[in-house]
Scaffold this motif. Sequence first.
Motif, PDB file in Angstrom:
ATOM      1  N   VAL A  39       0.841  -1.202   0.000  1.00 52.43           N
ATOM      2  CA  VAL A  39       0.000   0.000   0.000  1.00 52.43           C
ATOM      3  C   VAL A  39       0.878   1.256   0.000  1.00 52.43           C
ATOM      4  CG1 VAL A  39      -1.862   1.243   1.153  1.00 52.43           C
ATOM      5  CG2 VAL A  39      -1.829  -1.254   1.201  1.00 52.43           C
ATOM      6  N   THR A  40       2.008   1.194   0.714  1.00 53.13           N
ATOM      7  CA  THR A  40       2.926   2.337   0.744  1.00 53.13           C
ATOM      8  C   THR A  40       3.516   2.603  -0.641  1.00 53.13           C
ATOM      9  OG1 THR A  40       3.489   1.947   3.061  1.00 53.13           O
ATOM     10  CG2 THR A  40       5.043   3.248   1.787  1.00 53.13           C
ATOM     11  N   GLU A  41       3.840   1.558  -1.358  1.00 52.77           N
ATOM     12  CA  GLU A  41       4.351   1.722  -2.727  1.00 52.77           C
ATOM     13  C   GLU A  41       3.308   2.392  -3.622  1.00 52.77           C
ATOM     14  OE1 GLU A  41       5.533  -2.135  -4.017  1.00 52.77           O
ATOM     15  OE2 GLU A  41       7.239  -2.254  -2.623  1.00 52.77           O
ATOM     16  N   LEU A  42       2.042   2.008  -3.454  1.00 49.91           N
ATOM     17  CA  LEU A  42       0.983   2.633  -4.232  1.00 49.91           C
ATOM     18  C   LEU A  42       0.824   4.095  -3.824  1.00 49.91           C
ATOM     19  CD1 LEU A  42      -1.235   2.371  -6.338  1.00 49.91           C
ATOM     20  CD2 LEU A  42      -2.785   1.579  -4.529  1.00 49.91           C
ATOM     21  N   SER A  43       0.969   4.389  -2.530  1.00 49.73           N
ATOM     22  CA  SER A  43       0.911   5.769  -2.066  1.00 49.73           C
ATOM     23  C   SER A  43       2.003   6.608  -2.721  1.00 49.73           C
ATOM     24  CB  SER A  43       1.058   5.824  -0.542  1.00 49.73           C
ATOM     25  OG  SER A  43       1.199   7.160  -0.094  1.00 49.73           O
ATOM     26  N   ASN A  44       3.194   6.065  -2.804  1.00 48.03           N
ATOM     27  CA  ASN A  44       4.302   6.787  -3.430  1.00 48.03           C
ATOM     28  C   ASN A  44       4.018   7.049  -4.905  1.00 48.03           C
ATOM     29  OD1 ASN A  44       6.895   7.997  -3.197  1.00 48.03           O
ATOM     30  ND2 ASN A  44       7.804   6.223  -4.211  1.00 48.03           N
ATOM     31  N   GLU A  45       3.359   6.084  -5.549  1.00 43.89           N
ATOM     32  CA  GLU A  45       3.014   6.224  -6.965  1.00 43.89           C
ATOM     33  C   GLU A  45       1.903   7.253  -7.172  1.00 43.89           C
ATOM     34  OE1 GLU A  45       0.900   3.472 -10.405  1.00 43.89           O
ATOM     35  OE2 GLU A  45       2.121   2.487  -8.856  1.00 43.89           O
ATOM     36  N   LEU A  52       2.649   8.949   6.044  1.00 39.69           N
ATOM     37  CA  LEU A  52       1.290   8.640   6.486  1.00 39.69           C
ATOM     38  C   LEU A  52       0.635   9.918   6.988  1.00 39.69           C
ATOM     39  CD1 LEU A  52       1.581   5.270   8.447  1.00 39.69           C
ATOM     40  CD2 LEU A  52      -0.011   5.729   6.596  1.00 39.69           C
ATOM     41  N   THR A  53      -0.196  10.516   6.148  1.00 37.01           N
ATOM     42  CA  THR A  53      -0.901  11.743   6.510  1.00 37.01           C
ATOM     43  C   THR A  53      -2.319  11.684   5.962  1.00 37.01           C
ATOM     44  OG1 THR A  53      -0.344  12.989   4.502  1.00 37.01           O
ATOM     45  CG2 THR A  53       1.285  13.016   6.305  1.00 37.01           C
ATOM     46  N   VAL A  54      -3.127  12.661   6.334  1.00 31.99           N
ATOM     47  CA  VAL A  54      -4.481  12.761   5.785  1.00 31.99           C
ATOM     48  C   VAL A  54      -4.429  12.900   4.266  1.00 31.99           C
ATOM     49  CG1 VAL A  54      -6.572  14.171   5.730  1.00 31.99           C
ATOM     50  CG2 VAL A  54      -5.428  13.732   7.907  1.00 31.99           C
ATOM     51  N   ASP A  55      -3.408  13.591   3.771  1.00 32.16           N
ATOM     52  CA  ASP A  55      -3.304  13.843   2.331  1.00 32.16           C
ATOM     53  C   ASP A  55      -2.865  12.620   1.541  1.00 32.16           C
ATOM     54  OD1 ASP A  55      -4.082  16.506   2.624  1.00 32.16           O
ATOM     55  OD2 ASP A  55      -2.021  17.188   2.942  1.00 32.16           O
ATOM     56  N   THR A  56      -2.397  11.569   2.223  1.00 29.53           N
ATOM     57  CA  THR A  56      -1.982  10.352   1.516  1.00 29.53           C
ATOM     58  C   THR A  56      -2.857   9.158   1.893  1.00 29.53           C
ATOM     59  OG1 THR A  56      -0.381   9.660   3.210  1.00 29.53           O
ATOM     60  CG2 THR A  56       0.398  11.175   1.492  1.00 29.53           C
ATOM     61  N   GLU A  57      -4.001   9.440   2.517  1.00 26.32           N
ATOM     62  CA  GLU A  57      -4.883   8.355   2.947  1.00 26.32           C
ATOM     63  C   GLU A  57      -5.718   7.827   1.788  1.00 26.32           C
ATOM     64  OE1 GLU A  57      -8.582   7.480   6.077  1.00 26.32           O
ATOM     65  OE2 GLU A  57      -7.607   9.453   6.025  1.00 26.32           O
ATOM     66  N   PHE A  58      -5.809   6.503   1.694  1.00 31.28           N
ATOM     67  CA  PHE A  58      -6.707   5.870   0.728  1.00 31.28           C
ATOM     68  C   PHE A  58      -8.069   5.707   1.395  1.00 31.28           C
ATOM     69  CE2 PHE A  58      -2.567   4.395  -0.910  1.00 31.28           C
ATOM     70  CZ  PHE A  58      -2.675   4.873  -2.201  1.00 31.28           C
TER      71      PHE A  58
END
Length: 231
Positions: A39-45, A52-58
């Motif tokens: 999931v972190t890799e997808l966040s980076n993409e 881990l912030t509100v702006d990077t939350e799925f």
Amino acid sequence: MYIAYFDEVKAMPQHGRNHYLVGGLAVPMERIGTLERAVTELSNEVFGTTDLTVDTEFHASYCYFGKGNFKGRPPAERIEIIARLARLIGEADGVKRVYAAIQRQKLYNEEQAAEFAFAHFVERMELAIPRAEPCILIGDLDDEQATNMVKDFSRFRQRGTPWAYGIELQSVVDSVHFCRSHHSRLLQLADIYMFIVSGRYGGRTGWMKEALGKALEGIDLYAHRYKEWPK
């Protein structure tokens, strides 16, 4: 040992969903790191960062409706993000998918929907976990329900689930713990799972729902244990 990440989806009668749902994912300890990294890799993409912030939350509903940190992204991209997260869930070895759906309008007291949903969810989670394997519950923090869930779970631990044919809790242990969803990638996966499950109980229509359904074809999201009540 398992960690069960769970979320609730409130009923929205005004939008055609009369069920109150509680459910989530029980993840073996040895699988948590692998899922977090994916999931972190997808966040980076998607967001250009692993923070881990509100702006990077799925957040499933934000992604689906193009709100919050997904505002301005094309619908096809948003659907693909949900589908990729769903695929992680469906392909994760040993992860148990569990939920309870309570139809509010069939209850004598509709205000008890949250209590019944949580009780049935805990019971089904107990049945889903292999015997002798402990499991701890971690929920998306909702100040309105957190205190009630802790109190109810303590009672279930002492006396079993509150039915004539209730069961004793042996695998689901300790207390109910809570965390902000933007601080946990696994809670975000639980949110994605429950958003997909809740779609089966009404509330969404139109081409976007059809597009998401097509994107999810072939992904195994069948619940290992679930309860729909009252029938």
